[in-house]
Each structure stands twice: as structure tokens, then as C-alpha cells.
Design an enzyme around this catalytic site. Structure first.
Site, PDB file in Angstrom:
ATOM      1  N   GLU A  97      74.143  48.948  37.468  1.00 52.75           N
ATOM      2  CA  GLU A  97      75.355  48.423  36.818  1.00 52.75           C
ATOM      3  C   GLU A  97      76.409  49.513  36.596  1.00 52.75           C
ATOM      4  O   GLU A  97      77.166  49.473  35.624  1.00 52.75           O
ATOM      5  CB  GLU A  97      75.003  47.769  35.478  1.00 52.75           C
ATOM      6  CG  GLU A  97      73.995  46.659  35.571  1.00 52.75           C
ATOM      7  CD  GLU A  97      74.580  45.351  36.071  1.00 52.75           C
ATOM      8  OE1 GLU A  97      75.802  45.185  35.991  1.00 52.75           O
ATOM      9  OE2 GLU A  97      73.803  44.510  36.561  1.00 52.75           O
ATOM     10  N   ARG A 130      47.482  63.586  15.825  1.00 55.35           N
ATOM     11  CA  ARG A 130      47.040  64.734  16.618  1.00 55.35           C
ATOM     12  C   ARG A 130      47.124  66.023  15.797  1.00 55.35           C
ATOM     13  O   ARG A 130      48.185  66.332  15.227  1.00 55.35           O
ATOM     14  CB  ARG A 130      47.932  64.855  17.860  1.00 55.35           C
ATOM     15  CG  ARG A 130      47.673  66.079  18.723  1.00 55.35           C
ATOM     16  CD  ARG A 130      46.361  66.008  19.443  1.00 55.35           C
ATOM     17  NE  ARG A 130      46.296  67.012  20.502  1.00 55.35           N
ATOM     18  CZ  ARG A 130      45.200  67.250  21.231  1.00 55.35           C
ATOM     19  NH1 ARG A 130      44.103  66.550  21.009  1.00 55.35           N
ATOM     20  NH2 ARG A 130      45.229  68.163  22.173  1.00 55.35           N
ATOM     21  N   HIS A 132      53.330  64.233  23.415  1.00 57.28           N
ATOM     22  CA  HIS A 132      51.939  63.918  23.757  1.00 57.28           C
ATOM     23  C   HIS A 132      51.273  65.012  24.590  1.00 57.28           C
ATOM     24  O   HIS A 132      50.068  64.945  24.827  1.00 57.28           O
ATOM     25  CB  HIS A 132      51.880  62.597  24.529  1.00 57.28           C
ATOM     26  CG  HIS A 132      52.002  61.376  23.672  1.00 57.28           C
ATOM     27  ND1 HIS A 132      53.158  61.038  22.993  1.00 57.28           N
ATOM     28  CD2 HIS A 132      51.109  60.395  23.374  1.00 57.28           C
ATOM     29  CE1 HIS A 132      52.974  59.904  22.339  1.00 57.28           C
ATOM     30  NE2 HIS A 132      51.734  59.507  22.540  1.00 57.28           N
ATOM     31  N   GLY A 133      52.049  65.969  25.061  1.00 57.42           N
ATOM     32  CA  GLY A 133      51.477  67.050  25.858  1.00 57.42           C
ATOM     33  C   GLY A 133      50.813  66.540  27.124  1.00 57.42           C
ATOM     34  O   GLY A 133      51.346  65.677  27.820  1.00 57.42           O
ATOM     35  N   GLU A 158      75.470  46.702  48.646  1.00 56.33           N
ATOM     36  CA  GLU A 158      75.241  46.703  50.090  1.00 56.33           C
ATOM     37  C   GLU A 158      74.742  48.083  50.507  1.00 56.33           C
ATOM     38  O   GLU A 158      74.842  49.047  49.732  1.00 56.33           O
ATOM     39  CB  GLU A 158      76.531  46.362  50.831  1.00 56.33           C
ATOM     40  CG  GLU A 158      77.065  44.978  50.496  1.00 56.33           C
ATOM     41  CD  GLU A 158      78.396  44.660  51.157  1.00 56.33           C
ATOM     42  OE1 GLU A 158      78.869  43.528  50.991  1.00 56.33           O
ATOM     43  OE2 GLU A 158      78.955  45.552  51.835  1.00 56.33           O
ATOM     44  N   SER A 161      78.614  51.926  43.927  1.00 56.48           N
ATOM     45  CA  SER A 161      79.528  51.988  42.784  1.00 56.48           C
ATOM     46  C   SER A 161      80.895  51.385  43.078  1.00 56.48           C
ATOM     47  O   SER A 161      81.546  50.836  42.188  1.00 56.48           O
ATOM     48  CB  SER A 161      79.696  53.448  42.343  1.00 56.48           C
ATOM     49  OG  SER A 161      78.466  53.992  41.902  1.00 56.48           O
TER      50      SER A 161
END
Length: 386
Positions: free
Chosen positions: A370, A275, A345-346, A134, A139
């Protein structure tokens, strides 16, 4: 792709379910992940329909109601991990009817189970929802203010729910309300409410950071009249049923997070092998290699804790502590692993050319829904104190 094995031997049925989910995840789910994220407020209903025909939206429902009969949490966790390896938002959407089914199975009569579970197992199942949260209650689920007042053979529900997953599409919603305001958990009761009931209104779709495959919205209940036969269990049993549902759902969230972490690891590993910087693949640099090692350790830790919690649940023993440990660890590991994959991946990780930035946004939800990480730590610490 690293196999999702932890050294335990799987049964033939478990291997078949895993293979089915893995194939669907790679063939149907992963290719749609970016498109669904960009759509923002639209669930991929065509994927829902395809998954339903394969039994992937109802595999967790009892066979006696037409479901796949995978009622053990270990196998459910295996399937969930594979679907969420494809995409955690879409994977969670495809298994979302299990959250509605939880309170129905825990509290419903045989007639109620047949009425509301059997339709979920067909080739064209409805979507459903679970309404707890609501505007002022997150929690602390025992503090619900939505009211259910008895009026003859009916109950009249009044209140407001928010962040209700699938609300715009749901045919049935399990609404948790109190029959005795101020009594906290002792008054919480559960009711199945049909979408077209007068007085029930679904509000606008709420914009979300990630996991956009599941559309969330507010639900307004203005004098919604529900037959007493739609109440699940006795008055005041709703909170107990909700907590049992949470114990299982937290284990499955941990499984979903494991799938996401594994996807991030595989993406980072593939990229690090291809890479090159300073004349060698970046996996040859210790800073990158050690980060990948930490990712692998976190994936395995998440899976092992998930399986432990699932086994305790399946044994019939209380599993609140184990479920909380699994959910806490796996969700925070998913957040870290998606960060680590993006870092590997930079600059490309920061772009939308890859799914890394999406996965990082997706992961954050699992530290919140949850029961937040703070709530999981509270559950664990109270268990230790006892």
C-alpha cells in the site's frame, strides 16, 4: 495483556466490537498462527468461515447491504488492531473483503453496490481481491499498462497483475486498467471481473517471507471481455477511487501494525519478568527495561497517530498526509518492536519455539505494501511543501 486504550472513552458499541474481536483473536487466531505460517500457500478457510458467522469479515460494510454497519474508520481501526494482535496475517485476511469493497463503495452505482457488497455479508461470503500491482508497476500506480479497450457494450482487458492477495480464492476481482495508454492517472478505470470469465487465469502462488495466511498470485488477463456495467464509475475515475481507498487502507494498516507491536511488547514483557540472568529477572537489567519502555512508547505513538488519521477521515476532510504519517510510523514501529521482542528473548527468539521470528517476518510487509515507506515520506513531504 496491556489494554488497547489511549485515554479516549469508547462507546458501548465500540467496546462490544473490541471484545468480540479480542476474544476471537485469542481463542481462534493466535493458536493457529504457527500452523498457518508453516502451511505457506494455504489460507485458513475454516477460520474465515468461523469469522464470517460472527460478522468479523463484514463488520466494515454498510448495514443497508447486510453488513455490520461499522463504517467509521475509528471503530474499524479498533477491531483491526485486536484481530492483528492475534496474528497480523490472519487478521488481515479476515478483513480483506474491505479492500475490494472500497472502490465499489466509492465509485459504484446503488445497483452495483447491492450486487457485489450484499453477498459479502452472508454466513458464507466469497473472498475477493483488488488488482493494481503489475510486474513493472508498483508504487507508481498511475503508470498501469493493463489495457481496457471499449468494444461495443463491453470492455476487453489485456495485461498482467502480480502480488494479488486472495487471487487463488477470489470470486470477484476489482481490476484497475487504463482506457487511454500513456495518459497516466487520467485513463485509469476500475472493473469488477468475475473469476470464471474466459481469458482470466490465476498463476502460481508466490512464495512469501511472511503473512502467509493471505495467498498472493499473478493474474493474467488475455482478452477478458467485461460488460460495461461492470465498470465502476466513469472512465478515468479509477485512480481517484483508488487513492481514496488507499487513504483508508493505510490507516487500517497502521492499526494492524499497532496490534502486532502490542503483541510483541506483551510477549517481551512476560518473558522479561520470568527469565532470570545474573540472579534476577532480566527486566531488572536497565538495558532490557529501557528497550521495553521504548516499545511501549512506540505502541502508544502508533495507536494515537492511527486514531488521529481515522478521525480526520471520518470527518470527511482530506487525510492523505495523516494516513501516510500513521502508516509510516506504525509500520516502522512494528518492525522495530518485533526486533526488540526477539532481542529480549535472545536465542529463544531466534528459534521457532516462539512466534517472534514469524512476527518479525510479518512486520516487514507493512513497510512495503500500500505504498512503501519511501512513498509515505514522499506524500508527507509534498503535503509540507504545499
Amino acid at each position: 495483556m496491556r489494554e488497547s486504550t489511549d485515554g479516549f472513552e469508547l462507546t458501548g458499541d465500540q467496546r462490544d466490537f473490541v471484545a468480540l474481536a479480542r476474544d476471537f483473536a485469542l481463542r481462534e487466531i493466535r493458536p493457529r498462527a504457527r500452523e498457518v505460517d508453516d502451511a505457506d500457500h494455504e489460507s485458513p478457510l475454516d477460520l474465515w468461515a468461523k469469522a464470517a458467522k460472527l460478522g468479523l469479515t463484514s463488520f466494515m460494510l454498510p448495514a443497508r447491504y447486510g453488513g455490520g454497519g461499522v463504517t467509521d474508520l475509528v471503530t474499524q481501526a479498533l477491531v483491526t488492531e485486536e484481530l492483528c494482535y492475534g496474528d497480523i496475517g490472519i487478521g488481515n485476511l479476515l478483513t480483506s473483503n474491505g479492500f475490494f469493497a472500497g472502490p465499489v463503495e466509492a465509485l459504484g452505482t446503488p445497483e452495483q453496490k447491492d450486487r457485489w457488497l450484499r453477498p459479502l455479508t452472508g454466513d458464507d461470503p466469497p473472498m475477493t481481491a483488488l488488482a493494481v500491482t503489475e510486474p513493472g508497476v508498483g508504487s507508481d500506480a498511475a503508470a498501469l499498462t493493463t489495457r481496457a479497450e471499449r468494444d461495443g457494450s463491453d470492455y476487453v482487458l489485456t495485461g498482467q497483475k502480480t502480488w494479488i492477495s486472495n487471487a487463488p480464492y477470489a470470486r470477484w476481482i476489482v481490476v484497475f486498467a487504463t482506457v487511454a495508454p500513456g495518459s497516466r492517472s487520467r485513463g485509469v478505470s476500475a472493473f469488477v471481473v468475475e473469476r470464471d470469465t474466459p481469458g482470466l487465469r490465476v498463476g502460481r502462488a508466490l512464495p512469501k517471507m511472511g503473512q502467509r495466511a493471505i495467498v498472493s498470485a499473478e493474474v493474467f488477463l488475455d482478452g477478458v471481455r467485461v460488460p460495461a456495467g461492470h465498470r465502476l464509475g466513469e472512465e478515468g475515475q479509477g485512480f481517484q477511487g483508488l487513492m481514496r481507498t488507499f487513504d483508508a487502507s493505510r490507516v487500517l494498516i497502521a492499526a494492524a501494525c499497532t496490534g502486532l507491536s502490542r503483541a510483541a511488547l506483551d510477549a517481551a514483557l512476560d518473558y522479561a519478568k520470568e527469565r532470570e540472568q545474573f540472579g534476577v529477572p532480566i527486566i531488572g537489567h536497565q538495558a532490557v527495561a529501557f528497550r521495553l519502555a521504548d516499545m511501549a512508547a512506540k505502541v502508544d505513538a502508533s495507536r494515537l497517530l492511527t486514531w488521529r488519521a481515522a478521525r480526520v477521515h471520518d470527518s470527511g476532510r482530506p487525510c492523505a498526509q495523516e494516513a501516510a504519517i500513521a502508516k509510516l510510523t506504525a509500520s516502522e514501529n512494528a518492525m522495530w518492536c518485533t526486533w526488540a521482542a526477539l532481542q529480549t528473548h535472545g536465542g529463544w527468539g531466534y528459534s521457532r519455539e516462539f512466534l517472534l521470528e514469524k512476527w518479525m517476518r510479518d512486520a516487514k510487509l507493512e513497510e512495503i505494501e500500500e505504498g512503501t515507506s519511501d512513498i509515505q515520506r514522499l506524500i508527507i513531504s509534498r503535503s509540507l511543501a504545499r
